[in-house]
Structures are given as C-alpha cells and as structure tokens.
Design a protein around this motif. Structure first.
Motif, short mmCIF file in Angstrom:
data_model
loop_
_atom_site.label_atom_id
_atom_site.label_comp_id
_atom_site.label_asym_id
_atom_site.label_seq_id
_atom_site.Cartn_x
_atom_site.Cartn_y
_atom_site.Cartn_z
N LEU A 46 109.10 -28.86 3.13
CA LEU A 46 108.55 -27.23 3.16
C LEU A 46 110.14 -26.21 2.21
N ASP A 47 111.09 -27.30 2.35
CA ASP A 47 112.35 -25.95 1.30
C ASP A 47 111.51 -26.32 -0.23
N LEU A 48 110.86 -27.50 -0.16
CA LEU A 48 111.09 -27.66 -1.67
C LEU A 48 109.37 -26.85 -2.40
N PHE A 126 96.10 -23.71 1.24
CA PHE A 126 95.83 -25.16 0.94
C PHE A 126 95.83 -25.02 -0.80
N ASP A 127 94.62 -24.33 -1.61
CA ASP A 127 94.29 -24.45 -2.33
C ASP A 127 95.73 -23.83 -3.01
N ARG A 128 96.73 -22.59 -2.88
CA ARG A 128 98.09 -22.20 -3.78
C ARG A 128 98.53 -23.50 -3.68
N LEU A 129 98.46 -24.42 -3.03
CA LEU A 129 99.68 -25.12 -2.72
C LEU A 129 99.07 -26.16 -3.88
N THR A 130 98.53 -26.90 -3.58
CA THR A 130 97.76 -27.37 -4.78
C THR A 130 97.79 -27.22 -5.92
N THR A 131 97.38 -26.09 -6.09
CA THR A 131 97.56 -25.40 -7.89
C THR A 131 98.57 -25.36 -8.47
N ALA A 132 99.89 -25.21 -7.59
CA ALA A 132 101.44 -25.27 -7.93
C ALA A 132 101.67 -26.34 -8.44
N LEU A 133 101.64 -27.96 -7.67
CA LEU A 133 101.90 -28.56 -8.16
C LEU A 133 100.51 -29.34 -8.48
N ASP A 134 99.46 -29.17 -9.08
CA ASP A 134 99.24 -29.79 -9.59
C ASP A 134 99.29 -29.60 -12.23
N LEU A 169 107.67 -33.82 -9.11
CA LEU A 169 108.23 -32.59 -7.48
C LEU A 169 106.91 -33.14 -6.06
N LEU A 170 106.07 -33.61 -6.85
CA LEU A 170 104.50 -33.81 -5.72
C LEU A 170 105.60 -34.44 -5.30
N GLN A 171 105.77 -36.20 -6.22
CA GLN A 171 106.00 -37.24 -5.25
C GLN A 171 107.40 -37.19 -4.22
N GLN A 172 107.93 -35.93 -4.41
CA GLN A 172 109.37 -35.70 -3.80
C GLN A 172 108.98 -35.41 -2.58
N ILE A 173 108.00 -33.95 -2.30
CA ILE A 173 107.21 -33.24 -1.30
C ILE A 173 106.52 -34.80 -0.31
N SER A 174 106.12 -35.65 -1.20
CA SER A 174 105.25 -36.95 -0.29
C SER A 174 106.45 -37.81 0.28
#
Length: 597
Positions: A46-48, A126-134, A169-174
């Motif tokens: 959540l911090d990331l 959720f779309d806001r999250l995926t858009t920021a990381l795409d 960043l996406l992989q760090q969150i995962s």
C-alpha cells in the motif's frame, strides 16, 4: 409398530424439521477482516501504491486498500478474485465495525441505485491503480488492430525509462504481497530446520479472452498473452506463464537412519511469483524471485528445476543462481545426455566433471536413452551409473558464497578412488609404508589401492609417454578451480549431483514432486489460479495483482492448515502487540480492536 414420542407430537416434529437455508449472506467475522487488513498493511504494498497515486489528478475516490481487502475476503470465502464478488462482500457481509475500518458507507440492501454507484466506485478505484502501473495503457474493452496492439505490447519489452520503472514497480508490489506470509512465517519459526531447498517451475496462467485473429487482423484483449506449452504437450494454453518458486525439501540418503523421509518439516509455501508472456525471460524471472528472498535472511540450499531451465543460457539463469549460493539439480533432454563437452581437460558427462580417461561405455551410458528409461532404469544402466562414481572429480573445497568450487583428480589425494599410470608418472607420488590388509574385512579390502579401478591408457602412450606439458590441465595439476560461468555455454548443463545417481534421486525427485504438489494446491478446488472465470479483470497489470493476492491467500491457508495439523498450540495468539497476522485477529475486553497500523 411403535413410533418415537417426537413423531407422535406434530408440533415437536415441526420444530425439529431442517430449517431452510436463508438467502441472506453470512456475516464475515471482524477477526478475519482485521487479519487480511493487517497483512495488507504489513506487506508494504500500500505504501508503494499510495506513493504512485499521490500526484495523479482528480478525486481520490474509494481507497485502494478497501478494494484489495474486499478481493482478499472474496478469495477466502468465495474462491473468487472478481471485483463483482468483492463488491458483494463489502456491501452485504461486513459488520458495521468492519465497514468503519474500510470506509464502506451504509447502503440499504433494496436500493439498487446506491449499490450500483458503490460498485462503480470499486471498479474505478481498481482501474485507477492498474492505469497508474500500466506501461502503455490501452482500451481493455475491445480488440485492437494487430499493428496497434504490437506497439502497446512493445512497452512491456522495451527499455524506455518510464516503462521500465512501471514494470519494476508492479513487480515490487507483487513481491510484497506474495512475501508477506513468507516473512511472517519465517519470523514465527515455521521454517526451522528448512535447508533452503527451492523448486522452480513455470505453469500456465490461462486468459479468459480469445487469441489474436490473423484473418480479421485483430489482437487479443490480453495483448501480451501467448501460447503456453507444458513439457511433453502438443496443445498450448492461451494466456500468460506464471513462474512459481516453492519451499521444498530433499530426502535423507540411503545410509541415514531416517532414509527416505523428508529432511525438514515446514509449510510448503510459494516463495515468489512472476507473470510474463509465455516463453520469455523464463530464467531471469526465476532469478528475480530468488533475489527477492535475499533480504529475508532465509537459508540457501539446492534448486531443482525442469528442462525449461536447463535450456536457458548460462547468463540468464545458472550463472546468477550459483552466485546466489544455490546448488543445482537438473534434468536433460534426450539429445543432451552423455558426453557434453570438456573443461581444463576434464570431461563433462551428464553435468559432472570427470576424468578424461573414463571408459567410453560408462561415459556413453546415458547417450540417446529415452525419458521412460530415465524414469525407470534397468539393471544394466544402474550398474553403469554406479561404475561411473570413482571417475568423478572429487570436491576438495566449496562451494563458497560466490558459487566457486575446487575439484581434484580422482587419482590424487590421500584417498584416491582410482589408480592412474599417467598420474603416477607425472607426479610420482611417494609410496607409503607397507600395511597389512585384513582380507576378512570387506571394508579394509575395498579401501586398498589395489581394489580401486585402474585407468586404462592407450598403448602408444605407454610405449612413448608424452611430455607433461602436453597433458590435459587436470592431469598436469590435479586441482582445478571452477567458478560460475567458467564453462561458458556448457555451464548451463553443469549440476552438483551425479545425474541419475542415488544422491540426485534423493534430491531431484522429491523436490520436483513437492513443486508439482504446490502447483496442484494453487490450482485446487478452493482457489484456482488456472480458472480465468475467477479473475475476469482485463490487462496484464490487473492479472499480476490478482495472482499475487491469490498466492497470498493460498499461502495463508497453507500456514493455517499446517498449524492446525502440526502445531495446534501455535494457532493461539495471546497478546495483541505480538500479533503476526497468520491467524485471525484476537479480541480483548472491548471486543475486536481496529487493525494495527
């Protein structure tokens, strides 16, 4: 005929009838809500996410934390990662206390407009999250032309700085979502006795959408998906490939008191996961997950992998794995078995460096044999494999933390395993004092040098010995140093247990079996990562996050089942300040506390 008294009384009989199941959804205990919320806060994902979304324009909307908690609860109670099921959980199955924790408003059950509005807020968050990381946002509601889809898919492969940053960043969150249960289990001591053995595997992660159509010129909605082919299968699965690492265990050897049993007892957790296009970065993805384990301070042991990893180039897999301190147990394809090359004069036979004068029938014992023979070798093959052992180079030192080992000629040292005329002529070892051999003792007889296999050299070499400088390096200097990558392209075939030998079977077979068991649990009847109907969100970013959430709950369920069956006394947590999130949150005299920060 005598009837029971209850049957004679119609009123009592009515009261004892089974009550019909109510249509109202069951209320989720606050302890479970607090547990998943605690894990989500503790992992640091959540911090990331908050840092990435902080500077984006527009209203903040529903917190991402609320959506992810809803998905985790939907996975636990409904085995689904769909946002629709998460909305039902948040709207219908939470107590007022849990609603207050998650900022879920009170909505009347019979108000469809308010319910629909809340669901839209969940989807937008959720779309806001995926858009920021795409790396390259596309319209995920329709199939793009092939030319346009190729441009967007290239963002997942290119080296543009912003694209690389978002992918990392996406992989760090995962990673943080997957490793939170691993870190807490290690802190509680559940990995006590585990020797750091890891199994690596790449499994199919099917997509819900149709593949691309060359006839119509349209790409799939999943623009980075492709065809995943499992080993030995001719039918592919359209979707992505998921690289999974599992905590596994080897077997005790035959001469151990507990021969045939697992070396360590621990929960077989998934230690890492990477989602990628099929056939791409198979080795680097496994290396990435291993590197993510380093800060946790876990032990480093053996790594067992199938033939997909044997095919990886040295620079993509084996080199980095050995530098991390792991030893390798590998399998080979039919055309890779037998004599594979040489290094400093030593022959590389089935991944093990051996004496260059090993008899040809032993060196070629596995050449051309099929997979069926490998799984169930006959007696002749077993005898030839056993006869190879004296010719293997002996490990003198290592491996150290950098993966470097020192190997010695089998005819050298105080306890040689063979006698070699070439070695005796080049080094002229001093004869020891005469000793008396007890011929009635099988051990003393087998230890005598005369009982060792004798190296056969060519008659021409016997009649006219070549100069020492013309001998192979291993014959001139009987000790060699082998570092990761020293064998070049051949280093991808080198392993640390003699192929098909007893030590290899005690390592490779149980570890691969444990790996497949973990894959089966991840595709089980409760949470099934292979069922695309349970994760309908579009796009690789969404699928990566949902896969990480699914693995988090799979690991959590594995730990809870392991605690109940192995250490029931550890399932209770007495103090809130010592709470670790592996069991439902405790209650105090004021009821359930809010989830700890």
């Amino acid at each position: 005929m005598t009837f029971p008294r209850t049957w004679r009384d119609a009123e009592k009989a009515r009261r004892r009838r089974p009550r019909p199941v109510t249509d109202a959804p069951a209320e989720i205990p606050d302890s479970k809500v607090g547990q998943v919320d605690f894990l989500l806060r503790r992992c640091g994902a959540l911090d990331l996410i908050d840092a990435e979304l902080a500077g984006r324009p527009g209203p903040g909307g529903l917190p991402v934390r609320t959506v992810l908690v809803g998905v985790l609860l939907a996975l636990h109670y409904h085995a689904s990662a769909n946002l629709a099921d998460a909305c039902r959980v948040l709207l219908d199955q939470l107590s007022p206390t849990a609603r207050a924790w998650l900022n879920v408003p009170e909505i009347e059950p019979d108000d469809p407009w308010a319910r629909n509005a809340f669901c839209q807020r969940v989807y937008r968050s959720f779309d806001r999250l995926t858009t920021a990381l795409d790396p390259a946002r596309t319209d995920r509601r329709r199939r793009l032309p092939l030319a346009d889809a190729t441009v967007h898919a290239a963002a997942w492969e290119g080296d543009d700085a912003e694209h690389v940053r978002r992918r990392d960043l996406l992989q760090q969150i995962s990673n943080r979502l997957v490793l939170v249960t691993v870190r807490l289990a290690h802190r509680r001591g559940l990995f006590k006795g585990w020797q750091g053995d890891v199994g690596a595997d790449t499994t199919a992660f099917p997509a819900w959408h149709h593949p691309q159509s060359d006839r119509r010129g349209l790409a799939s909605v999943e623009i980075t998906a492709g065809w995943h082919f499992s080993g030995g299968s001719t039918e592919g699965v359209f979707g992505h490939s998921a690289t999974l690492l599992a905590a596994v265990s080897r077997r005790h050897p035959a001469n151990h008191p507990a021969a045939g049993t697992r070396v360590s007892r621990h929960p077989q957790l998934i230690l890492g996961a990477v989602l990628d296009s099929p056939g791409k970065r198979v080795g680097p993805n496994a290396v990435h997950t291993l590197q993510a384990l380093v800060p946790l301070g876990l032990p480093v042991g053996l790594l067992a992998a199938d033939r997909a990893y044997t095919d990886q180039t040295t620079e993509h897999f084996q080199l980095h794995v050995r530098r991390l301190g792991y030893q390798l147990a590998l399998d080979y394809k039919q055309d890779q078995r037998g004599i594979q090359g040489s290094h400093l004069g030593a022959a590389l036979v089935d991944g093990t460096l051996t004496c260059p004068l090993m008899p040809e029938n032993l060196a070629n014992a596995t050449t051309g044999i099929d997979d069926k023979t490998v799984r169930d070798p006959d007696e002749t093959l077993r005898q030839r494999l056993a006869a190879r052992e004296p010719y293997f180079l002996k490990r003198k030192q290592g491996p150290d933390r950098h993966g470097t080992v020192r190997l010695q000629c089998p005819a050298a040292g105080p306890s040689p395993s063979v006698t070699c005329p070439r070695f005796n002529r080049a080094h002229r070892p001093q004869a020891g004092p005469p000793t008396v051999v007890d011929l009635t003792s099988a051990r003393s007889t087998a230890a005598h040098l005369a009982a060792k296999p004798s190296i056969q050299i060519a008659p021409a070499e016997r009649l006219q010995p070549p100069p020492t400088k013309d001998l192979p390096r291993i014959c001139r200097k009987p000790t060699i140093t082998v570092r990761p990558g020293d064998l070049g392209k051949l280093d991808k075939l080198r392993q640390d247990r003699p192929y098909l030998g007893p030590a290899w079977r005690d390592v490779y077979k149980p570890m691969r079996a444990h790996n497949e068991a973990v894959n089966g649990r991840a595709k089980g009847h409760h949470i099934n990562i292979a069922d695309p109907k349970k994760r309908l969100a579009h796009g690789r970013v969404a699928q990566t996050i949902l896969l990480a959430l699914m693995i988090l709950m799979i690991n959590l369920r594995t730990i809870q089942d392991w605690l109940r069956t192995t250490s029931p006394e550890l399932t209770a947590t007495n103090a809130i300040e010592d709470y670790d999130g592996l069991t439902p949150a405790p209650a105090d005299f004021n009821g359930l506390p809010p989830p700890p920060d």
